[in-house]
Write a protein that holds these residues in place. Sequence first.
Motif, PDB file in Angstrom:
ATOM      1  N   TYR A 147      15.088 -14.302 -16.537  1.00  0.00           N
ATOM      2  CA  TYR A 147      15.933 -14.310 -15.345  1.00  0.00           C
ATOM      3  C   TYR A 147      15.191 -14.622 -14.050  1.00  0.00           C
ATOM      4  O   TYR A 147      15.837 -14.895 -13.036  1.00  0.00           O
ATOM      5  N   HIS A 148      13.870 -14.535 -14.046  1.00  0.00           N
ATOM      6  CA  HIS A 148      13.105 -14.618 -12.808  1.00  0.00           C
ATOM      7  C   HIS A 148      11.904 -15.550 -12.949  1.00  0.00           C
ATOM      8  O   HIS A 148      11.296 -15.625 -14.014  1.00  0.00           O
ATOM      9  N   CYS A 149      11.551 -16.196 -11.838  1.00  0.00           N
ATOM     10  CA  CYS A 149      10.271 -16.873 -11.702  1.00  0.00           C
ATOM     11  C   CYS A 149       9.855 -16.701 -10.245  1.00  0.00           C
ATOM     12  O   CYS A 149      10.535 -17.217  -9.337  1.00  0.00           O
ATOM     13  N   MET A 150       8.779 -15.961 -10.008  1.00  0.00           N
ATOM     14  CA  MET A 150       8.396 -15.625  -8.642  1.00  0.00           C
ATOM     15  C   MET A 150       6.913 -15.313  -8.569  1.00  0.00           C
ATOM     16  O   MET A 150       6.245 -15.125  -9.599  1.00  0.00           O
ATOM     17  N   ALA A 151       6.399 -15.262  -7.354  1.00  0.00           N
ATOM     18  CA  ALA A 151       4.981 -15.008  -7.148  1.00  0.00           C
ATOM     19  C   ALA A 151       4.785 -14.275  -5.828  1.00  0.00           C
ATOM     20  O   ALA A 151       5.608 -14.382  -4.909  1.00  0.00           O
TER      21      ALA A 151
ATOM     22  N   LEU B 171       9.703  -7.271   1.701  1.00  0.00           N
ATOM     23  CA  LEU B 171       8.404  -7.058   1.060  1.00  0.00           C
ATOM     24  C   LEU B 171       7.274  -7.167   2.081  1.00  0.00           C
ATOM     25  O   LEU B 171       6.338  -6.352   2.075  1.00  0.00           O
ATOM     26  N   GLU B 172       7.365  -8.138   2.958  1.00  0.00           N
ATOM     27  CA  GLU B 172       6.340  -8.286   3.989  1.00  0.00           C
ATOM     28  C   GLU B 172       6.290  -7.057   4.882  1.00  0.00           C
ATOM     29  O   GLU B 172       5.217  -6.535   5.195  1.00  0.00           O
ATOM     30  N   GLN B 173       7.453  -6.555   5.270  1.00  0.00           N
ATOM     31  CA  GLN B 173       7.511  -5.361   6.113  1.00  0.00           C
ATOM     32  C   GLN B 173       6.951  -4.134   5.397  1.00  0.00           C
ATOM     33  O   GLN B 173       6.368  -3.251   6.016  1.00  0.00           O
ATOM     34  N   THR B 174       7.125  -4.083   4.090  1.00  0.00           N
ATOM     35  CA  THR B 174       6.687  -2.925   3.318  1.00  0.00           C
ATOM     36  C   THR B 174       5.178  -2.842   3.207  1.00  0.00           C
ATOM     37  O   THR B 174       4.606  -1.744   3.270  1.00  0.00           O
ATOM     38  N   PHE B 175       4.497  -3.984   3.051  1.00  0.00           N
ATOM     39  CA  PHE B 175       3.084  -3.938   2.668  1.00  0.00           C
ATOM     40  C   PHE B 175       2.084  -4.490   3.682  1.00  0.00           C
ATOM     41  O   PHE B 175       0.900  -4.160   3.594  1.00  0.00           O
TER      42      PHE B 175
ATOM     43  N   CYS C 214      13.150  -6.223  -3.559  1.00  0.00           N
ATOM     44  CA  CYS C 214      13.257  -6.797  -4.899  1.00  0.00           C
ATOM     45  C   CYS C 214      12.220  -6.048  -5.725  1.00  0.00           C
ATOM     46  O   CYS C 214      11.021  -6.099  -5.416  1.00  0.00           O
ATOM     47  N   THR C 215      12.659  -5.341  -6.760  1.00  0.00           N
ATOM     48  CA  THR C 215      11.727  -4.507  -7.528  1.00  0.00           C
ATOM     49  C   THR C 215      10.644  -5.352  -8.210  1.00  0.00           C
ATOM     50  O   THR C 215       9.518  -4.878  -8.395  1.00  0.00           O
ATOM     51  N   HIS C 216      10.961  -6.588  -8.538  1.00  0.00           N
ATOM     52  CA  HIS C 216       9.994  -7.440  -9.216  1.00  0.00           C
ATOM     53  C   HIS C 216       8.908  -7.905  -8.240  1.00  0.00           C
ATOM     54  O   HIS C 216       7.717  -7.908  -8.581  1.00  0.00           O
ATOM     55  N   LEU C 217       9.298  -8.291  -7.030  1.00  0.00           N
ATOM     56  CA  LEU C 217       8.307  -8.632  -6.017  1.00  0.00           C
ATOM     57  C   LEU C 217       7.451  -7.413  -5.681  1.00  0.00           C
ATOM     58  O   LEU C 217       6.232  -7.524  -5.496  1.00  0.00           O
ATOM     59  N   HIS C 218       8.092  -6.242  -5.588  1.00  0.00           N
ATOM     60  CA  HIS C 218       7.367  -5.005  -5.290  1.00  0.00           C
ATOM     61  C   HIS C 218       6.315  -4.746  -6.370  1.00  0.00           C
ATOM     62  O   HIS C 218       5.147  -4.440  -6.066  1.00  0.00           O
ATOM     63  N   ASP C 219       6.702  -4.884  -7.638  1.00  0.00           N
ATOM     64  CA  ASP C 219       5.749  -4.682  -8.734  1.00  0.00           C
ATOM     65  C   ASP C 219       4.590  -5.676  -8.649  1.00  0.00           C
ATOM     66  O   ASP C 219       3.434  -5.322  -8.913  1.00  0.00           O
ATOM     67  N   LEU C 220       4.897  -6.923  -8.294  1.00  0.00           N
ATOM     68  CA  LEU C 220       3.845  -7.925  -8.180  1.00  0.00           C
ATOM     69  C   LEU C 220       2.871  -7.585  -7.057  1.00  0.00           C
ATOM     70  O   LEU C 220       1.655  -7.780  -7.191  1.00  0.00           O
ATOM     71  N   ALA C 221       3.380  -7.068  -5.946  1.00  0.00           N
ATOM     72  CA  ALA C 221       2.499  -6.684  -4.840  1.00  0.00           C
ATOM     73  C   ALA C 221       1.586  -5.534  -5.253  1.00  0.00           C
ATOM     74  O   ALA C 221       0.385  -5.531  -4.956  1.00  0.00           O
ATOM     75  N   VAL C 222       2.147  -4.527  -5.921  1.00  0.00           N
ATOM     76  CA  VAL C 222       1.354  -3.384  -6.373  1.00  0.00           C
ATOM     77  C   VAL C 222       0.307  -3.835  -7.397  1.00  0.00           C
ATOM     78  O   VAL C 222      -0.853  -3.401  -7.362  1.00  0.00           O
ATOM     79  N   LEU C 223       0.701  -4.735  -8.281  1.00  0.00           N
ATOM     80  CA  LEU C 223      -0.228  -5.257  -9.286  1.00  0.00           C
ATOM     81  C   LEU C 223      -1.362  -6.027  -8.612  1.00  0.00           C
ATOM     82  O   LEU C 223      -2.535  -5.919  -9.014  1.00  0.00           O
ATOM     83  N   ALA C 224      -1.022  -6.796  -7.589  1.00  0.00           N
ATOM     84  CA  ALA C 224      -2.045  -7.547  -6.855  1.00  0.00           C
ATOM     85  C   ALA C 224      -3.073  -6.618  -6.235  1.00  0.00           C
ATOM     86  O   ALA C 224      -4.283  -6.851  -6.331  1.00  0.00           O
ATOM     87  N   ALA C 225      -2.598  -5.564  -5.594  1.00  0.00           N
ATOM     88  CA  ALA C 225      -3.523  -4.623  -4.948  1.00  0.00           C
ATOM     89  C   ALA C 225      -4.438  -3.959  -5.973  1.00  0.00           C
ATOM     90  O   ALA C 225      -5.632  -3.755  -5.718  1.00  0.00           O
ATOM     91  N   ALA C 226      -3.889  -3.631  -7.129  1.00  0.00           N
ATOM     92  CA  ALA C 226      -4.672  -2.954  -8.160  1.00  0.00           C
ATOM     93  C   ALA C 226      -5.770  -3.842  -8.734  1.00  0.00           C
ATOM     94  O   ALA C 226      -6.790  -3.341  -9.225  1.00  0.00           O
ATOM     95  N   HIS C 227      -5.573  -5.161  -8.683  1.00  0.00           N
ATOM     96  CA  HIS C 227      -6.522  -6.086  -9.305  1.00  0.00           C
ATOM     97  C   HIS C 227      -7.231  -6.968  -8.272  1.00  0.00           C
ATOM     98  O   HIS C 227      -7.836  -7.980  -8.646  1.00  0.00           O
TER      99      HIS C 227
ATOM    100  N   LEU D  44      -4.879  -1.347   0.569  1.00  0.00           N
ATOM    101  CA  LEU D  44      -4.632  -1.734  -0.814  1.00  0.00           C
ATOM    102  C   LEU D  44      -4.518  -0.515  -1.720  1.00  0.00           C
ATOM    103  O   LEU D  44      -3.685  -0.486  -2.628  1.00  0.00           O
ATOM    104  N   GLU D  45      -5.329   0.499  -1.471  1.00  0.00           N
ATOM    105  CA  GLU D  45      -5.301   1.692  -2.319  1.00  0.00           C
ATOM    106  C   GLU D  45      -4.032   2.515  -2.135  1.00  0.00           C
ATOM    107  O   GLU D  45      -3.747   3.406  -2.943  1.00  0.00           O
ATOM    108  N   LYS D  46      -3.249   2.194  -1.107  1.00  0.00           N
ATOM    109  CA  LYS D  46      -2.004   2.927  -0.834  1.00  0.00           C
ATOM    110  C   LYS D  46      -0.768   2.170  -1.306  1.00  0.00           C
ATOM    111  O   LYS D  46       0.354   2.674  -1.174  1.00  0.00           O
ATOM    112  N   PHE D  47      -0.932   0.971  -1.847  1.00  0.00           N
ATOM    113  CA  PHE D  47       0.229   0.179  -2.254  1.00  0.00           C
ATOM    114  C   PHE D  47       1.097   0.929  -3.264  1.00  0.00           C
ATOM    115  O   PHE D  47       2.325   0.968  -3.141  1.00  0.00           O
ATOM    116  N   ALA D  48       0.473   1.508  -4.271  1.00  0.00           N
ATOM    117  CA  ALA D  48       1.243   2.136  -5.349  1.00  0.00           C
ATOM    118  C   ALA D  48       2.052   3.323  -4.870  1.00  0.00           C
ATOM    119  O   ALA D  48       3.107   3.632  -5.435  1.00  0.00           O
TER     120      ALA D  48
END
Length: 265
Positions: A33-37, A69-73, A91-104, A78-82
């Motif tokens: 259903y999704h393709c995003m980055a 998403l921009e306003q949120t992060f 968008c929960t999927h964009l949110h997950d991608l941002a948290v994943l980015a910070a973790a890695h 980076l250590e506070k993203f999660a």
Amino acid sequence: MPANLIDDLPGYRRRLRVTPAKGRVLTELEDDYHCMAVTVHHDGRVATAVEPVMDRAPWSTCPGAVAVLEQTFVGIALEKFASRGDKRLNCTHLHDLAVLAAAHAFDPAPTLFDILVSDPVEYRSEAELRRDGIAVLDWSVVKGRIIAPAPLAGLELDNMRDWIESLDPETQEAARLLRWGTMVAHGRTLPAGWASGTGNMANRSRCFTFQPHKVGEANHVGAIRDFSRGNARPLDSASPASMDPNLFHVTRDHPSRKFAGRRTP
């Protein structure tokens, strides 16, 4: 489940790719259903910019979540993203991608996650998460409840927080990704036309589009791809982010920016 058997079953496929670089990290997602980055730029401690791209999303209102998403992060360590919260406002999927980015963000190499969930047979689905091609977790699920492996039997997908928080950080990440992917896979079982029911949307205030005040605004517009048929795999084709020669730049005229009402020079 025997190795590779799930690959031969019809069902849901999701791939997430994380590509870190100096001062920035790109995370990409594609599924039925999704393709995003999302690209998170940082100074080594704090996010200095967050640039999402939506190439394919199921609702006409989804691109409006880019600005949220921009306003949120932006400006957040980076250590506070999660622990930042506000996931359901995004968008929960964009949110997950941002948290994943910070973790890695400081990883020495890219990471690839694959999630496979078979279509239910007599209500039972098989779900598996692979990291860099190696199976990390696999569950058997019946009507939203895990029945195997035995130590997890009885756990409901909607009520896994305590168990997940008992795990080491790497397994926590895998469990969260598999849990969410397994829940999204449920969309393959819904009858045609379900998505257009405003009552269905009002009862599921789980993301930016499904907030109560947006009921009636969203139209179902996204193309659905079945990656369990044929040879195509998620993220095989170039995403908007990866088409750019710098890999980490969101084009100024991308439709998601226009939809969000963000002004660009």
